[in-house]
Design an enzyme around this catalytic site. Sequence first.
Site, short mmCIF file in Angstrom:
data_model
loop_
_atom_site.label_atom_id
_atom_site.label_comp_id
_atom_site.label_asym_id
_atom_site.label_seq_id
_atom_site.Cartn_x
_atom_site.Cartn_y
_atom_site.Cartn_z
N GLY A 197 0.66 -1.36 -0.07
CA GLY A 197 0.16 0.03 -0.05
C GLY A 197 0.85 1.22 -0.15
N CYS A 198 0.25 2.60 -0.26
CA CYS A 198 0.97 3.85 -0.43
C CYS A 198 1.54 4.08 1.02
CB CYS A 198 0.03 4.70 -1.13
SG CYS A 198 -1.51 4.91 -0.24
N TYR A 199 0.45 4.03 2.06
CA TYR A 199 0.99 4.74 3.16
C TYR A 199 2.03 3.49 3.82
CZ TYR A 199 -2.82 8.10 3.92
OH TYR A 199 -3.87 9.25 3.84
#
Lengths: 342, 342, 342, 342
Positions: free
Chosen positions: D150-152
Amino acid sequence: MKVAVLGSTGYTGMVLLRILANHPQVAVVMPASSSRAGAALRDVDPGLGAALHAKCDGELVDLETVRAAKPDVVFSALPHLTSSKVCEPFFGKSVVIDLSADFRVPDAALFTRAYGEPPPRVDLQLDSCYGLAEWYGKEILEADIIANPGCYPTATLLPLLPLARKGLIQGKIVVNAFSGISGAGRKEQINLLFHERSENVNAYNPGTKHRHWSEIHYHLSRSGKQLPMLFTPHLVPIKQGIAVTTSCSLRDGVSEEGIAAAFKEAYGTRPFVRLLGSTIPETRWVRNSNRCDIGWHVEDQELLLFSAIDNLVKGASGQAVQNMNLRFGFDETEGLRTYGEF
Amino acid sequence: MKVAVLGSTGYTGMVLLRILANHPQVAVVMPASSSRAGAALRDVDPGLGAALHAKCDGELVDLETVRAAKPDVVFSALPHLTSSKVCEPFFGKSVVIDLSADFRVPDAALFTRAYGEPPPRVDLQLDSCYGLAEWYGKEILEADIIANPGCYPTATLLPLLPLARKGLIQGKIVVNAFSGISGAGRKEQINLLFHERSENVNAYNPGTKHRHWSEIHYHLSRSGKQLPMLFTPHLVPIKQGIAVTTSCSLRDGVSEEGIAAAFKEAYGTRPFVRLLGSTIPETRWVRNSNRCDIGWHVEDQELLLFSAIDNLVKGASGQAVQNMNLRFGFDETEGLRTYGEF
Amino acid sequence: MKVAVLGSTGYTGMVLLRILANHPQVAVVMPASSSRAGAALRDVDPGLGAALHAKCDGELVDLETVRAAKPDVVFSALPHLTSSKVCEPFFGKSVVIDLSADFRVPDAALFTRAYGEPPPRVDLQLDSCYGLAEWYGKEILEADIIANPGCYPTATLLPLLPLARKGLIQGKIVVNAFSGISGAGRKEQINLLFHERSENVNAYNPGTKHRHWSEIHYHLSRSGKQLPMLFTPHLVPIKQGIAVTTSCSLRDGVSEEGIAAAFKEAYGTRPFVRLLGSTIPETRWVRNSNRCDIGWHVEDQELLLFSAIDNLVKGASGQAVQNMNLRFGFDETEGLRTYGEF
Amino acid sequence: MKVAVLGSTGYTGMVLLRILANHPQVAVVMPASSSRAGAALRDVDPGLGAALHAKCDGELVDLETVRAAKPDVVFSALPHLTSSKVCEPFFGKSVVIDLSADFRVPDAALFTRAYGEPPPRVDLQLDSCYGLAEWYGKEILEADIIANPGCYPTATLLPLLPLARKGLIQGKIVVNAFSGISGAGRKEQINLLFHERSENVNAYNPGTKHRHWSEIHYHLSRSGKQLPMLFTPHLVPIKQGIAVTTSCSLRDGVSEEGIAAAFKEAYGTRPFVRLLGSTIPETRWVRNSNRCDIGWHVEDQELLLFSAIDNLVKGASGQAVQNMNLRFGFDETEGLRTYGEF
């Protein structure tokens, strides 16, 4: 190829460095700056990262260093009137691609009207050509000085030239152009602060008052019959991008098909112009791309033209590299993006 | 005064509630919504806070409740064609200030061209008037239905009407308008998402294709000689604000002084129009204000007009309250801001 | 009331003029500027329009003129260390509401750490008080100098003080704050240009390095037990607004109900603090408003606090007027908005 | 290489198509979409232009077509829980690079906490690996399913892992993350409209409530001692970019030099991590780049970590291509940009 960039700390310089860092025909890049010579590139332009490492020493160099290195190409991203002075040592030795206005408008009256004094180097005018890549390819091939067009002129002339040259339009041309804030340059000015430009739109220098009016008028007139033209630029709160909406009338007997045919003839095989027909381009579609998108709308005998470019790419640094590609016989698209954002 | 707002969950409704919450002549505000009746206002519009507490129960109410309360004024912020249907119970009983297009264009052909069917209540046309406050004050004083003008028409007509009515201009009128995204309404559409609109500019519905062309054309034509007009709107990434740049020609013998005099005569004493002469207005100067700023530029016999409003205030909810003020004999500026942002 | 604004050409000065133009208790406003004295207000701040006309001459005045006029209140929107010098003629004569830092941190070591030299006027410290309006109302009533709090400290202290004073929290306090660009002031700096700030987010001066750390630390410590605190501000591309997210631990035995009760006790009847419980505030909800919105989240014994203000209103000029209202016994909300945007 | 992209009409799909269009090792790209199969790519993604022409037919294809073509790699940019279902035909046949969450968190309880049901294909877990490219290169080389992070989590784990694995930090980890709006996807939602997100900042899903908390917690725990962690994401009005500010404490005896050494050991030779020392990264520096920039600040025994990525590139599509490069033994940087914007 060894290339130098004069004025590496402005927006057009920064875009040039990014394109050149990835250009397969460029082996050495010399980022120059009179004010910051000696500074590490990573401090001046932190986003660049290590992209240029293989092609330069990571430091801004001074003019003397550039001179000694005898570069094949010198890109000048310096201000008008300054540029031709600073480039003096390179004329006749390197190909100079001048992103300033100094060689764009050979007409002394028009140049003076825009820049307050005559064109600085009329003596070199014959060695130079106007670098609107889609129209002056043959001249570019032989020029030692390429006058890279302004951002507004590029976005305005590309849709108008095919029609003006063929005499398809008549009457007053009303140009409204909308530019992202980077078009104003990287200057310490209150009116360019985030707070002043965000959530704000306004026209400025209307009618014939903007410097680029002279450039557009000059190159439009070369295409034949002289048409009256009003050019009104606007600032819109985007970082990069120019959209232009142009209104004029069709000559009697000219149809929508005639317009489409003229565009196809001019640009049908060109990699950096996309013809959209009745679809109106959006600036994000050309963002970070060297493409100019063109759409049009005909209603009775009225014509509306829509064009969009990235002011820092096709409107400045991208077209400069396109000109280098043309000048040296490389593939025209080398190092340049044909796709935009979403 | 007891007032109701139909369509409280859209942008114009939200602005109306803010203005009415602070309007000294308004004692009761009824925020209505068919889709969200019963919902707490603090959930639907969290920014409003307790501002309306003294004037309403803090809940969205349904139409039946509004009807039973017999409000003095009903503001309708509903979509066109829906609005006149939903307002049916209030015609003849409350003053209806309709922010939709339903009563703006009495000409059946023009209305149909824009909205796909004839104007819904021609039978009530005589009881209605066009609420362009600076021009129809006398009619507003007696109207039971006030057709609040569209945002683009307000910003376009205010600079044009003084000149068109006096016959000072001629030739084709080329209007280019730039609107903030709130002008498109609060709709679940991909093309209104932050990612699609931010860093993006484009024209849409050019020439005569936008619905507001009919409204502008109709009210401009009422002013006398019918002038051909092209209207091209653009979306620019700001939340609120409209700027309009209009090009036309002066009639022979008309001078810049004549233009200035016509503006002064029309607006010299009006609180919500500011005449800037050769200064070009910026949208931030009118943001959150009910003011329209107007500037102009004359060059030979060519005229460029520049106007700026906040599309949600002078272009919608602010002008609606200005119309209420005029209709009920209050001070025209009551509850409205004459100053903008910086 | 006759009031003067020193530093009328910065963002806080511009907001002050807007609020004072509409303040019912203010009859005369004197906008002062050392650098632009004599300039027309309409040139310096074109958005203001005619709003101040009835209360001032429309020109920026110099210090001498302000002095001669003996204003009841002097608002100083000047830089720190400059402010107390320029205000010298007014101490003891007018109520001085100082928006600079000069009187905010009486502790010499903490002040010096932040501003490089000792607090300039310790001799006047007893006549001054910290103008965090919700906490020092009694002191404000008697103060001749009111040290208007910084923007970050206002947004950080309001959620923390009710809990710290009652000893409900323990451990390290980790504050992350996000500010709109106007918080950096109206300065000719490259790093505040639209192009540099748009589409950009970054932290700066982390831990204890930002000047406001001293101010927050000082006023938090006055509340009792000294808690370690890290304060990391960030710039986000909005014009106005501050959001703060604060993390700390609950003391053993303290429950979510205890937190809610402490907030209710501190702010339950205050017009400019809104308690949102588990709803997290958004900066647009307080934009252009003097309100601070506070939400919180408890998970096991961990507490997260969320607060939002408009940095130029509750974080500067709005709170300054709130302080004037309190000082002179006016209604606390006079001239101030309790509602935000949408 | 023949590659397919499932979910070509979302933001991550659009970025994938741009990268693959220019990837020297990719000969055929199949852009697939269940909802828009048959549509011309130029209508769905007008900015793409002719970039993909040489590698695809210019039309979105359906799943059946992809299946028949037996692609070497399938990138799935589909929603979680949908992705592993739609990819069923490709497991065991193509290398599947899954940008959804379906294979990211093998722990059933943690996955269920985040996504409401157990991980869909535990039977395939052994064939899959977590595609955090800088940490799982060896596993990626052998995996048939790569769970693209995921990005986070990417932006949070990259600065934390070198320190956590070596046991250099202790105590509660407080993560505050700031994401551009594209991180929320291309959904028809009111709260993602330009008007709602522009000029707005807020936290959401704080503490342990965001789905990515589970992913971060799981992969952080694998690194050794389990540290309590609070993760609070915020939406900021930029199109692309994530900045993360992380606070924790150093273990006794650990110095700033120890931190720097751990970073250098982990990333000193990696092309897509740049170590900035005490310089704090800005999101524009990594915009459109696959780079993660990391800075840090030590004060007594407190540590603040700063990281920045482009959420759609290193946080999604860029890392997916980096994973393809690693999996197939290409140069890790092939087709990916190491430089950002300015």
